[in-house]
Design an enzyme around this catalytic site. Sequence first.
Site, PDB file in Angstrom:
ATOM      1  N   GLU A  53      46.811  30.560  48.843  1.00 23.84           N
ATOM      2  CA  GLU A  53      46.113  31.644  48.666  1.00 23.84           C
ATOM      3  C   GLU A  53      44.816  32.114  49.065  1.00 23.84           C
ATOM      4  O   GLU A  53      43.984  31.792  48.617  1.00 23.84           O
ATOM      5  CB  GLU A  53      46.750  32.230  46.934  1.00 23.84           C
ATOM      6  CG  GLU A  53      45.128  33.659  46.252  1.00 23.84           C
ATOM      7  CD  GLU A  53      46.845  34.360  46.986  1.00 23.84           C
ATOM      8  OE1 GLU A  53      45.762  35.720  47.065  1.00 23.84           O
ATOM      9  OE2 GLU A  53      47.751  34.199  46.881  1.00 23.84           O
ATOM     10  N   CYS A 105      42.607  37.389  41.969  1.00 24.38           N
ATOM     11  CA  CYS A 105      43.408  36.608  43.128  1.00 24.38           C
ATOM     12  C   CYS A 105      44.778  37.082  41.793  1.00 24.38           C
ATOM     13  O   CYS A 105      44.820  37.124  40.963  1.00 24.38           O
ATOM     14  CB  CYS A 105      43.332  34.985  42.886  1.00 24.38           C
ATOM     15  SG  CYS A 105      44.805  34.203  43.071  1.00 24.38           S
ATOM     16  N   CYS A 121      46.103  33.481  40.474  1.00 25.90           N
ATOM     17  CA  CYS A 121      45.664  32.795  39.268  1.00 25.90           C
ATOM     18  C   CYS A 121      44.952  34.064  38.502  1.00 25.90           C
ATOM     19  O   CYS A 121      44.700  33.910  37.547  1.00 25.90           O
ATOM     20  CB  CYS A 121      44.056  31.980  39.767  1.00 25.90           C
ATOM     21  SG  CYS A 121      43.928  31.377  41.491  1.00 25.90           S
ATOM     22  N   HIS A 142      41.564  33.931  34.519  1.00 29.04           N
ATOM     23  CA  HIS A 142      40.607  34.599  35.634  1.00 29.04           C
ATOM     24  C   HIS A 142      39.779  36.289  33.410  1.00 29.04           C
ATOM     25  O   HIS A 142      38.649  36.042  33.637  1.00 29.04           O
ATOM     26  CB  HIS A 142      39.793  35.504  36.998  1.00 29.04           C
ATOM     27  CG  HIS A 142      39.346  34.233  38.216  1.00 29.04           C
ATOM     28  ND1 HIS A 142      38.728  33.558  38.039  1.00 29.04           N
ATOM     29  CD2 HIS A 142      40.643  33.795  38.439  1.00 29.04           C
ATOM     30  CE1 HIS A 142      38.940  33.378  38.838  1.00 29.04           C
ATOM     31  NE2 HIS A 142      39.776  32.859  39.138  1.00 29.04           N
ATOM     32  N   ARG A 184      44.280  25.510  38.715  1.00 23.35           N
ATOM     33  CA  ARG A 184      43.651  23.881  40.131  1.00 23.35           C
ATOM     34  C   ARG A 184      42.397  23.836  39.538  1.00 23.35           C
ATOM     35  O   ARG A 184      41.413  22.882  40.704  1.00 23.35           O
ATOM     36  CB  ARG A 184      43.231  25.139  41.648  1.00 23.35           C
ATOM     37  CG  ARG A 184      44.721  25.544  41.832  1.00 23.35           C
ATOM     38  CD  ARG A 184      45.051  26.790  42.605  1.00 23.35           C
ATOM     39  NE  ARG A 184      45.451  27.094  43.594  1.00 23.35           N
ATOM     40  CZ  ARG A 184      46.266  28.186  42.628  1.00 23.35           C
ATOM     41  NH1 ARG A 184      46.458  28.105  41.606  1.00 23.35           N
ATOM     42  NH2 ARG A 184      47.969  28.426  43.462  1.00 23.35           N
ATOM     43  N   SER A 187      38.281  25.786  43.213  1.00 25.65           N
ATOM     44  CA  SER A 187      38.835  25.045  45.133  1.00 25.65           C
ATOM     45  C   SER A 187      37.041  25.956  45.111  1.00 25.65           C
ATOM     46  O   SER A 187      36.943  25.318  46.009  1.00 25.65           O
ATOM     47  CB  SER A 187      39.689  27.119  45.034  1.00 25.65           C
ATOM     48  OG  SER A 187      40.456  26.360  44.836  1.00 25.65           O
ATOM     49  N   CYS A 194      43.262  27.405  46.403  1.00 26.34           N
ATOM     50  CA  CYS A 194      42.996  28.961  46.054  1.00 26.34           C
ATOM     51  C   CYS A 194      41.540  30.046  46.365  1.00 26.34           C
ATOM     52  O   CYS A 194      41.157  29.983  46.161  1.00 26.34           O
ATOM     53  CB  CYS A 194      43.166  29.551  44.798  1.00 26.34           C
ATOM     54  SG  CYS A 194      43.527  31.041  44.284  1.00 26.34           S
ATOM     55  N   CYS A 226      40.065  33.094  45.202  1.00 32.01           N
ATOM     56  CA  CYS A 226      39.157  32.690  43.586  1.00 32.01           C
ATOM     57  C   CYS A 226      38.066  32.441  44.132  1.00 32.01           C
ATOM     58  O   CYS A 226      36.680  33.230  43.460  1.00 32.01           O
ATOM     59  CB  CYS A 226      40.202  31.636  42.485  1.00 32.01           C
ATOM     60  SG  CYS A 226      41.767  32.216  41.812  1.00 32.01           S
TER      61      CYS A 226
END
Length: 578
Positions: free
Chosen positions: A17, A64, A67, A71, A489, A512, A556, A559
């Site tokens: 992503e 995202c 995800c 969040h 993640r 990430s 990702c 993010c």
Amino acid sequence: MSAATNRIVVDPVTRIEGHLRIEAEVKDGKIVDAWSAGTMVRGLEIILKGRDPRDAWAFCERVCGVCTTVHALASVRSVEDAIGIQVPPAAELIRNIMHCVQNVQDHVIHFYHLHALDWVDVVSALKADPKETSRVAQSISRWPKSSPGYFADLQKRLTGFVQSGQLGIFANAYWGHPAFKLPAEVNLLGVAHYLEALEWQKEIVKVHAVFGGKNPHPNYLVGGMPCSLNLEEPNAINAERLALVGKLLNEARDFVEQVYYPDLLAIAPYYLDWASIGGGLKNYLCYGDLPTAGFNQHDSYKFKRGVILDRNLNEVLPVDPRDTQTGIEELIDNSWYEYQGGGVTGGRHPWVGETNLKYTGPKPPYEHLEVDKKYSWLKTPRWKGHAMEVGPLSRMLVGFAGNNTPIKEAVLEALGALKAPASVLFSTLGRTAARGIEARLCAKWGLEFFDSLLALIKAGDTRTFTKARWDPATWPAECKGVGTCEAPRGALAHWIVIKDRKIENYQLVVPSTWNASPRDAKGQRSAYEASLIGTPVHDPKQPLEIIRTIHSFDPCLACAVHLYENGAEVAHHELLVR
């Protein structure tokens, strides 16, 4: 650059992503240096300034589409932490159920649709004997779709794709690469389950739709959850909807136990050489999650909080996201930002963090990153000066080292099945295995939380929201909070500063960002860059080995960076308008 050294550029890294660029120096068939660059502009923190804190989750969740729920969860927790809200038990259980569903679905999608094609040669499956594939499938699982006829039919479909020259979702891969080691029959099994997982994953997210109204981006609420529990009310979460949730959670457990986990154990023995490749950093961080007695009661978490340094599994160090002196900070030495006054040196704790864009790199398209200068839109997080890896492997290692019984037993069971020592976890293969181990735990815990929710409803406690301190008139003039979450993640945190009932500052440090960030001023690599050092590369024109290790983190970048601008430096207002 010597004649024996080559620079490999992978841009964009696909099956992730967001937008990620990897550059690696290869000498004598192995990677000797690597750089990771996020190639999108970061700017969500700018958008949030001045807004009502209770609305922040709706913006953050749209960082995202993968995800999604985590969040929102981190955001509402940050506001609740700042203004002192404790959500009702039913709301906490619903959040935990949704979180477990997110982790299980995400891990299954990652294994089959983002990472499996690094290990499974789809074209090789055309040579498989469907009867042998059936025998293998029935030897590792009691999953009902395992007859010779089932695999024969699937093989015919795949043959049609290849003969038509239209591989579709299986196009543009490194088929035939010598790094693929699975027998044709196991490859056919992997392709079959790839397609089954596509169907399964769209069903499990209906749990989010039941409790949060939709997926992606289910609804949340500061102070609880925006749904009501009433077994007899057609417009509430009633007996019928709860029965659907129970059915979906049981199906998720069955898919993980009978498809995902057996496939993982069947494939891993062919790639045990990858148990010594891709380890990278020796430091691991986990904020902890799945509270059973309130967000700030860390001892009640299913995932325990802690840090492991230098792979020392005999000690788990405490981590405090509130520590503004020696804790977490973000540096920008090699990132396209500047701090107030034009400074670069030194980090900022997120409560006093800044997001000031300052692009100084080459104008795209460019041949190589200017790695002796700033080269990424990601900031560089550090914990007490240490680069840290976050993710399922970190969660499993912290739980294992901290004698968390469910996690330790699950890890030991997997190691026993593979007949491997704990040291294999420090690798690309270990990172992939940890995700499967965690999926089993989350599938089980999701059902436990669901049973607890049913018991709470039967006892008459159906509260899903508290009005306490919801009114901004009851808030202090200034306050600040942090909401942590263990996203699929890894360690995710949102820091908020509220002044005069509005957001004064908001900073996200996402998994990430930890893993994919550029070097710091000391030259310390972050997880992606460190993990590639020493990786063998058979053919620089087909860098499958690079993709394997990077995919093991499940990147990702959406993010970590949020807006895109193709060109040179732009002003903040221009970014927001576009």
